[in-house]
Design an enzyme around this catalytic site. Structure first.
Site, PDB file in Angstrom:
ATOM      1  CE  LYS A 139     -67.436  -6.747  55.887  1.00 22.75           C
ATOM      2  NZ  LYS A 139     -66.530  -6.570  57.544  1.00 22.75           N
TER       3      LYS A 139
HETATM    4  C1  LIG Z   1     -65.355  -6.953  57.581  1.00 16.60           C
HETATM    5  C2  LIG Z   1     -64.269  -5.629  59.016  1.00 16.60           C
HETATM    6  C3  LIG Z   1     -63.632  -6.787  59.105  1.00 16.60           C
HETATM    7  C4  LIG Z   1     -62.763  -7.680  59.039  1.00 16.60           C
HETATM    8  O1  LIG Z   1     -62.493  -8.037  57.144  1.00 16.60           O
HETATM    9  P1  LIG Z   1     -62.563  -9.201  56.675  1.00 16.60           P
HETATM   10  O2  LIG Z   1     -62.618  -9.141  55.189  1.00 16.60           O
HETATM   11  O3  LIG Z   1     -64.461  -9.760  57.103  1.00 16.60           O
HETATM   12  O4  LIG Z   1     -61.233  -9.822  57.159  1.00 16.60           O
HETATM   13  C5  LIG Z   1     -62.331  -5.238  59.965  1.00 16.60           C
HETATM   14  N1  LIG Z   1     -63.359  -4.690  59.733  1.00 16.60           N
HETATM   15  C6  LIG Z   1     -64.550  -4.702  59.537  1.00 16.60           C
HETATM   16  C7  LIG Z   1     -65.483  -3.043  60.692  1.00 16.60           C
HETATM   17  C8  LIG Z   1     -65.140  -4.835  58.575  1.00 16.60           C
HETATM   18  O5  LIG Z   1     -66.264  -4.519  58.819  1.00 16.60           O
END
Ligand SMILES: *Cc1c(COP(=O)(O)O)cnc(C)c1O
Length: 491
Positions: free
Chosen positions: A109
């Protein structure tokens, strides 16, 4: 350059407005109509730095000046990541791991949420908008902390983060509870991630509430991947990984590769689809789900049905039954049929499910392959990969790896590693060494390090020694009232 609502062709705005607004007023997502008309020339990205590649990608999605884009990218990433490469690629015996967790909060993120605040500031300047922005965000654990770090003490922006109480890992919860900054608020919600996300989406379409905010010179925006300012930065690392493979001689320019993406809200993998649309040679995009396998069912049968039990898994950041960004994919796969997308989303809201045509399903399967992993399968893969390769996967990345193992794909495959294993220490530890009794998660971090010698990211060290600054817990019905009341506390 104009974006339009995925649900209504007549709602069109420029990129700055789309970033500031986040979500379209009737609930649709902003999409660039002619995505793919302009392509990236591979010559312009191969062998280039993360910053240079980001610049090339952003240009296709934003009408900012070259100088503005360069400043945004520099401010977002320079000195904030623990490696100059930003997203290093690691080779295992049968695949590659794209490590997306070297940012300030140790999850992927950070790639989107380090850049979003810069894009928001620039967009506000371009619009000559004098209002303050209030970012409201629901988090399944990682978005919250990354958004808080990205937006803390940013001028003219305030941020409130809502997370499902007992729906995030201990480390994730602590990361948020100790968040500093004059403009931040963190609050737990009784309910799961979907409850939090839906409640916040309601606020975004509540005209009366927005009028009240407007009287206080505040506009709402979102840091979820429904915001294009968060999504676009995620396109960059797909190109960076490809460039790295060409530079190291593992593939030739133009060869196709596969990406395996641990998926929840469908933001990360959608960025991969965008990369493909603008010219990256991609064979398959592999959508990996945990036991909440609503996307697996959809991609194999064409029925999206959220009417099922919400399961708590060891990959909590993917515990999601409403994958918002799928809406954008449906828009592109139907060549921009807003009316059809709108009817599907109405079905989803009213019946909790929708079905697409056989023709559309076939198109979908031309780009995407799906698989999923249960908790036991995830744990098993963590142990096997550690024993065989000496590489420590986090629980989300392990879901991707398991799904990769059961596919037969043409060309090299890159698994996107979405988090540091230390964000989910308890589950990773148990996967390797068997079940543990009630243990102190923070001591386990040190324990896991001593046993594996894998470095603990510095932002996750000594979390338990830091002061807790946020302890609010409310029901999902109380979110709007909470926002109105607490807004005054933030500066
Ligand atoms: C948010 C997240 C995901 C999923 O990603 P999306 O963009 O919501 O599909 C997978 N793994 C981790 C560690 C995340 O923080």
């Amino acid at each position: 350059m104009l974006y339009e609502s995925s649900r209504d062709e007549s709602l069109k705005i420029n990129p700055s407005q789309a970033i500031v607004q986040g979500l379209s007023s009737e609930g649709g997502l902003f999409v660039l109509k002619n995505l793919g008309e302009n392509k990236i020339e591979l010559d312009k990205i191969i062998g280039k730095s993360y910053y240079q590649i980001a610049h090339q990608v952003l240009k296709l999605f934003l009408d900012f000046t070259e100088e503005e884009i360069e400043a945004c990218v520099d401010n977002a990433y320079k000195g904030k990541f623990s490696t100059e490469e930003i997203t290093p690629l690691v080779e295992l015996s049968d695949s590659y791991i794209l490590e997306l967790f070297h940012g300030p909060t140790s999850a992927f993120k950070d790639l989107g949420l380090s850049l979003l605040p810069q894009l928001t500031k620039t967009a506000l300047d371009r619009l000559e908008d004098k209002d303050d922005i209030l970012i409201l965000t629901a988090t399944s654990g990682d978005t919250g902390k990354a958004a808080l770090e990205g937006f803390k003490d940013v001028d003219k922006v305030k941020i409130m983060v809502f997370y499902p109480n007992s729906g995030v890992s201990k480390v994730q919860e602590r990361q948020m509870k100790i968040q500093d900054g004059k403009n931040v608020k963190v609050c737990a919600i009784e309910g799961n991630f979907d409850d939090a996300q839906s409640a916040i989406k309601e606020i975004f379409v509540d005209e009366k509430f927005k009028e009240e905010l407007s009287r206080r010179n505040v506009k709402l925006s979102s840091a979820n991947s429904i915001n294009i300012g968060r999504l676009i930065p995620q396109v960059v690392y797909y190109f960076k990984a490809y460039s790295d493979l060409v530079v190291s001689g593992k593939i030739k320019r133009g060869d196709k590769v596969n990406f395996v993406v641990p998926t929840g809200n469908f933001g990360n993998i959608l960025a991969g689809y965008y990369a493909k649309k603008i010219g990256l040679p991609v064979n398959n995009l592999v959508c990996a789900s945990n036991a909440n396998n609503v996307l697996y069912d959809f991609l194999t049968e064409g029925v999206y049905d959220r009417n099922r039990d919400f399961l708590k898994t060891i990959s909590p950041s993917m515990d999601i039954l409403i994958s918002s960004n799928l809406e954008r994919l449906l828009y592109y796969l139907t060549d921009g049929d807003n009316t059809y997308v709108n009817s599907l989303m109405t079905d989803l809201k009213e019946k909790g499910k929708y079905q697409i045509s056989a023709e559309l399903l076939a198109k979908l399967q031309g780009d995407f392959i799906a698989g999923y992993a249960t908790n036991e399968e995830t744990a098993k893969v963590i142990k096997e990969v550690y024993e065989k390769e000496g590489y420590l996967l986090d629980t989300h990345t392990a879901v991707g790896y398991k799904v990769l193992l059961e596919q037969e794909l043409d060309g090299p495959s890159i698994v996107l590693s979405t988090a540091s294993p230390y964000k989910f220490t308890g589950s990773v530890y148990e996967s390797l060494f068997g079940q543990i009794e009630e243990a102190d998660e923070f001591k386990l971090l040190v324990d896991l390090h001593e046993k594996t010698r894998v470095k603990i990211p510095s932002n996750l060290e000594n979390l338990d020694k830091k002061e807790v600054l946020h302890n609010d817990l409310i029901s999902k019905e109380e979110i709007a009232q909470y926002v109105a009341e607490k807004l005054g506390d933030l500066s």
